[in-house]
Design an enzyme around this catalytic site. Structure first.
Site, PDB file in Angstrom:
ATOM      1  N   LYS A 130       0.794  -1.218   0.000  1.00  0.00           N
ATOM      2  CA  LYS A 130       0.000   0.000   0.000  1.00  0.00           C
ATOM      3  C   LYS A 130       0.829   1.272   0.000  1.00  0.00           C
ATOM      4  O   LYS A 130       0.296   2.349  -0.232  1.00  0.00           O
ATOM      5  CB  LYS A 130      -0.942   0.007   1.205  1.00  0.00           C
ATOM      6  CG  LYS A 130      -1.875  -1.160   1.258  1.00  0.00           C
ATOM      7  CD  LYS A 130      -2.744  -1.233   0.048  1.00  0.00           C
ATOM      8  CE  LYS A 130      -4.168  -0.969   0.408  1.00  0.00           C
ATOM      9  NZ  LYS A 130      -5.079  -1.059  -0.706  1.00  0.00           N
TER      10      LYS A 130
HETATM   11  C1  LIG Z   1      -2.144  -7.022   4.130  1.00  0.00           C
HETATM   12  C2  LIG Z   1      -2.838  -6.651   2.877  1.00  0.00           C
HETATM   13  N1  LIG Z   1      -2.999  -7.557   1.920  1.00  0.00           N
HETATM   14  C3  LIG Z   1      -3.642  -7.256   0.781  1.00  0.00           C
HETATM   15  C4  LIG Z   1      -4.170  -6.040   0.561  1.00  0.00           C
HETATM   16  C5  LIG Z   1      -4.954  -5.833  -0.696  1.00  0.00           C
HETATM   17  O1  LIG Z   1      -4.687  -4.705  -1.376  1.00  0.00           O
HETATM   18  P1  LIG Z   1      -5.746  -3.989  -2.286  1.00  0.00           P
HETATM   19  O2  LIG Z   1      -6.445  -2.970  -1.448  1.00  0.00           O
HETATM   20  O3  LIG Z   1      -4.915  -3.370  -3.352  1.00  0.00           O
HETATM   21  O4  LIG Z   1      -6.712  -4.973  -2.816  1.00  0.00           O
HETATM   22  C6  LIG Z   1      -4.046  -5.103   1.570  1.00  0.00           C
HETATM   23  C7  LIG Z   1      -4.651  -3.815   1.503  1.00  0.00           C
HETATM   24  O5  LIG Z   1      -4.678  -3.076   2.484  1.00  0.00           O
HETATM   25  C8  LIG Z   1      -3.342  -5.405   2.752  1.00  0.00           C
HETATM   26  O6  LIG Z   1      -3.208  -4.526   3.755  1.00  0.00           O
END
Ligand SMILES: Cc1ncc(COP(=O)(O)O)c(C=O)c1O
Length: 562
Positions: A130
Site C-alpha cells: 500500500k
Molecule cells: C495485508 C494486505 N494484503 C492485501 C491487501 C490488498 O490490497 P488492495 O487494497 O490493493 O486490494 C491489503 C490492503 O490493504 C493489505 O493490507
C-alpha cells in the site's frame, strides 16, 4: 489529509474531483467521463439518499480502460519510472522495486511442477504494497483508510509535512496503530462490526471528519483511480521486467482490489494468456453474495475482504477466484516464515494457499507470481503468537508440547478459588483504590445489581486514566472499565489457563446461564465466580507437587521400614 503549514497545496472541489496546485487533475474511478453537472448531480444523490454528505465507495466504475486500447488513449498520466540514485533524497524513494523471490520447499511439498515466485512487497519503506498507492494518491493530488494504506499515507504525510487523520476498524492490529502514532498520525478507531454504509464505519467516520475540517481531503482508496494506477505503472512493470515478460499466472488478494485490478490490466495487455487469480476470504462478499457467506460473517485476516464491492475492483479481469479460510491463511503464513524465511503478513498466507492449489494446473517451466502484500511486523501479537493462534483455534495447544504436565487436563474448578471481591460500577476510583490496597488485590470485576460482569477495574488502568487526565479519582469506576480480557470457565483446563496467564495478568472465572425476563424472553447472562491469577495456578501446582513428592517419599520410607 491536510498540509500542516500551508493548506493551499491540496484543494478539493465538490463531487470529489481534485484539482492540484500544478493544475493537473485527478479523477475518481467512479466519475471519469462525466460532464461538469455530474458533481452536483452526485452530491444531490448523496444527500437525498441518506441525508449524509458522503460518496459511496461502491459506485459503479466509469473507468474507460479497455484491453487492447493504445496508451495514447489512456485518460491518465503515466509518469516515467526513474532509476533511484545511490543516495536516496528521502525514504519515499524506497517505495517499489521490491524483490521477486523463488519459493523452494513449499511448492515441492505441494507437488508443483511450475515455479512460484513471490513479489515481496514487505520490502517497501512502510512495509506493505500500500505504500505504492499512498505515495501515488498524494502525489497525484498535489499535482489526492485503513490499516496498511494508513501506514503508507502516514509515511508520505510525515515526509511531505501533511497533517494526517486515519480512521480504522478496531480489528486492525495494535502494531499498525503504534507505527501510525509514531509517524505522528491522529487515529480514530471505529467498530469492526459497523457496515460500510453507516456513519460509524471507518468510511462514514472519515467522511464526517472531512466535512468538518476545512481544507481537508479524503483520499478514498476505494474510488481513487490512482490506486490501481500505482500498480499498473509500477508493480506490474516490475513483475514483467523481473520475469522477462514471461509469466503464466498471477495470484493476489483483494481488499480495495487496486492491486489486483492495476496489475491484471497491465499483465493482460502484455501477456494475453496470463491467468489472474483473485483471493477473497470466507465471510467477504467480493466474489460471492452475502447469502453465500452466511455461515461466516467475520474473518481474522487483515487487508483483504470487504462487505461491499469497491469501485476500483474490476472483477471482469479475474479468471478464477479462491475463497481462503483463516486457518489455511495463518498456517501458510507461518510456513512461509519457517520454511522460506519470508517475514510476511497474514494475507500473504491466503495468497500462497491459493497459489499452491491453483498452480497445480501449470506445467514445468511455467511461472506463477504471487503478491506478498505486507510484513509480519504488523502481526507480532497476532498470528506470530502461539497464544493467539491457539485462542482462535488455528493451532492446538497440545500439538506444541512434547508432553503435557500432570496438571494440564485438570479443570479450573480444582483451584478452589475463593469468592471474588467485586465492585459496583458507581463506586469511585478513589474508594476502589482503598479497597484494593486493603485487600491486597490488583484488580476486581465490576458487576451490576444482577451480578452481571460489566468489565474489570485494575490499579494499572486507574493509574493510566488518572495520570493522562482522562478520569478523576472522584469519578465512578464505570468510566475506567477494562473490557478486553480473556475469561475462563470452571470447566476449562489448567493448560488453557496457563496459556492465558502467559500474556494476561488475570482472568475472571465466569459461569454462563440463561435468564428469563418478565416478558418470558430468554437472555444469556454471565456471572463471575472468581478471578484467577498466575499466583493461584503456581500455588496449586507447587503445593500439589510437594504433596505428591512427600507422599512418594513417605511410601518409599514405608517400603524401607518394611
Ligand atoms: C495485508 C494486505 N494484503 C492485501 C491487501 C490488498 O490490497 P488492495 O487494497 O490493493 O486490494 C491489503 C490492503 O490493504 C493489505 O493490507
Amino acid at each position: 489529509i491536510q498540509k500542516s503549514s500551508s493548506v493551499d497545496a491540496i484543494t478539493v472541489t465538490r463531487g470529489h474531483r481534485l484539482r492540484m496546485n500544478r493544475g493537473v487533475e485527478v479523477q475518481d474511478e467512479s466519475d471519469r467521463g462525466r460532464g461538469e453537472n455530474y458533481e452536483s448531480e452526485l452530491e444531490n444523490r448523496e444527500v437525498t439518499a441518506d441525508q449524509r454528505k458522503w460518496i459511496r465507495p461502491d459506485l459503479p466504475s466509469r473507468c474507460t480502460w479497455r484491453l487492447g486500447a493504445p496508451l495514447s488513449e489512456s485518460p491518465h498520466s503515466h509518469p516515467e519510472r526513474t532509476k533511484a540514485p545511490s543516495i536516496l533524497p528521502n525514504i519515499l524513494w524506497k517505495i517499489g522495486h521490491t524483490p521477486l523471490v523463488r519459493l523452494n520447499k513449499i511448492p515441492k511439498e505441494f507437488g508443483l511442477k511450475c515455479d512460484i515466485l513471490a513479489k515481496c512487497e514487505f520490502f517497501n519503506a512502510g512495509g506493505s504494497v500500500k505504500d505504492r498507492i499512498a505515495l501515488r494518491m498524494v502525489e497525484d493530488a498535489e499535482r489526492p483508510t485503513s490499516g496498511n494504506t494508513g501506514i503508507g499515507l502516514a509515511l508520505t504525510a510525515a515526509v511531505k509535512g501533511y497533517r494526517c487523520i486515519i480512521t480504522m476498524p478496531e480489528k486492525m492490529s495494535m502494531e499498525k496503530v503504534d507505527v501510525l502514532r509514531a509517524l505522528g498520525v491522529e487515529i480514530v478507531r471505529t467498530p469492526t462490526s459497523a457496515a460500510f454504509d453507516t456513519p460509524e464505519s471507518h468510511i462514514g467516520t472519515a467522511w464526517g471528519l472531512k466535512n468538518e475540517i476545512p481544507n481537508s481531503h479524503i483520499l478514498d482508496q476505494y474510488r481513487n483511480a490512482s490506486n490501481p494506477l500505482a500498480h499498473y505503472d509500477t508493480t506490474a512493470e516490475e513483475i514483467l521486467e523481473q520475469c522477462d515478460g514471461k509469466l503464466d499466472m498471477l495470484v493476489a488478494g483483494a481488499g480495495t482490489g487496486g492491486t489486483l485490478t492495476g496489475v491484471a490490466r497491465k499483465l493482460k495487455e502484455r501477456c494475453p494468456n496470463v491467468k489472474i487469480v483473485g483471493v477473497d476470504p470466507e465471510g467477504s462478499i467480493l466474489v460471492e453474495s452475502k447469502e453465500k457467506n452466511e455461515k461466516k460473517v467475520s474473518f481474522e485476516v487483515e487487508g483483504i475482504g470487504y462487505d461491499f464491492i469497491p469501485t476500483v475492483l474490476d472483477r471482469s479481469l479475474v479468471d478464477m477466484w479462491y475463497k481462503s479460510t483463516d486457518v489455511e491463511t495463518f498456517t501458510m503464513s507461518r510456513k512461509l516464515i519457517r520454511e522460506e524465511g519470508l517475514l510476511c503478513g497474514g494475507s500473504s498466507g491466503s495468497a500462497v494457499a491459493a497459489a499452491v492449489r491453483m498452480a497445480q494446473q501449470l506445467e514445468e517451466g511455467q511461472r506463477c507470481v504471487v503478491i506478498l502484500a505486507d510484513s509480519v511486523r504488523n502481526y507480532m501479537s497476532k498470528f506470530l503468537s502461539d497464544e493467539w493462534m491457539c485462542e482462535k483455534g488455528f493451532l492446538s495447544l497440545e500439538a506444541q508440547m512434547d508432553h503435557e504436565p500432570w496438571w494440564w487436563n485438570l479443570t479450573v474448578q480444582s483451584l478452589h478459588l475463593s469468592a471474588p471481591l467485586t465492585v459496583s460500577p458507581s463506586l469511585s476510583c478513589q474508594k476502589t483504590i482503598e479497597i484494593l490496597r486493603e485487600k491486597a488485590f490488583d484488580q476486581a470485576p465490576v458487576v451490576n445489581e444482577s451480578g452481571v460482569i460489566l468489565g474489570m477495574v485494575t490499579l494499572g488502568r486507574i493509574l493510566s486514566f488518572v495520570s493522562a487526565g482522562k478520569a478523576k479519582p472522584s469519578e465512578a469506576v464505570s468510566n475506567v472499565l477494562c473490557k478486553s480480557f480473556k475469561q475462563v470457565h470452571l470447566t476449562d483446563s489448567l493448560g488453557k489457563l496457563s496459556h492465558i496467564l502467559k500474556t494476561d495478568n488475570f482472568a475472571p472465572v465466569v459461569h454462563d446461564h440463561i435468564q428469563y425476563e418478565a416478558d418470558g424472553s430468554a437472555c444469556q447472562r454471565q456471572v463471575v465466580f472468581g478471578v484467577v491469577t498466575a499466583i493461584d495456578l503456581l500455588n496449586y501446582i507447587t503445593t500439589h507437587e510437594r504433596l505428591d513428592q512427600s507422599s512418594s517419599e513417605c511410601s518409599l520410607s514405608d517400603d524401607v521400614s518394611l
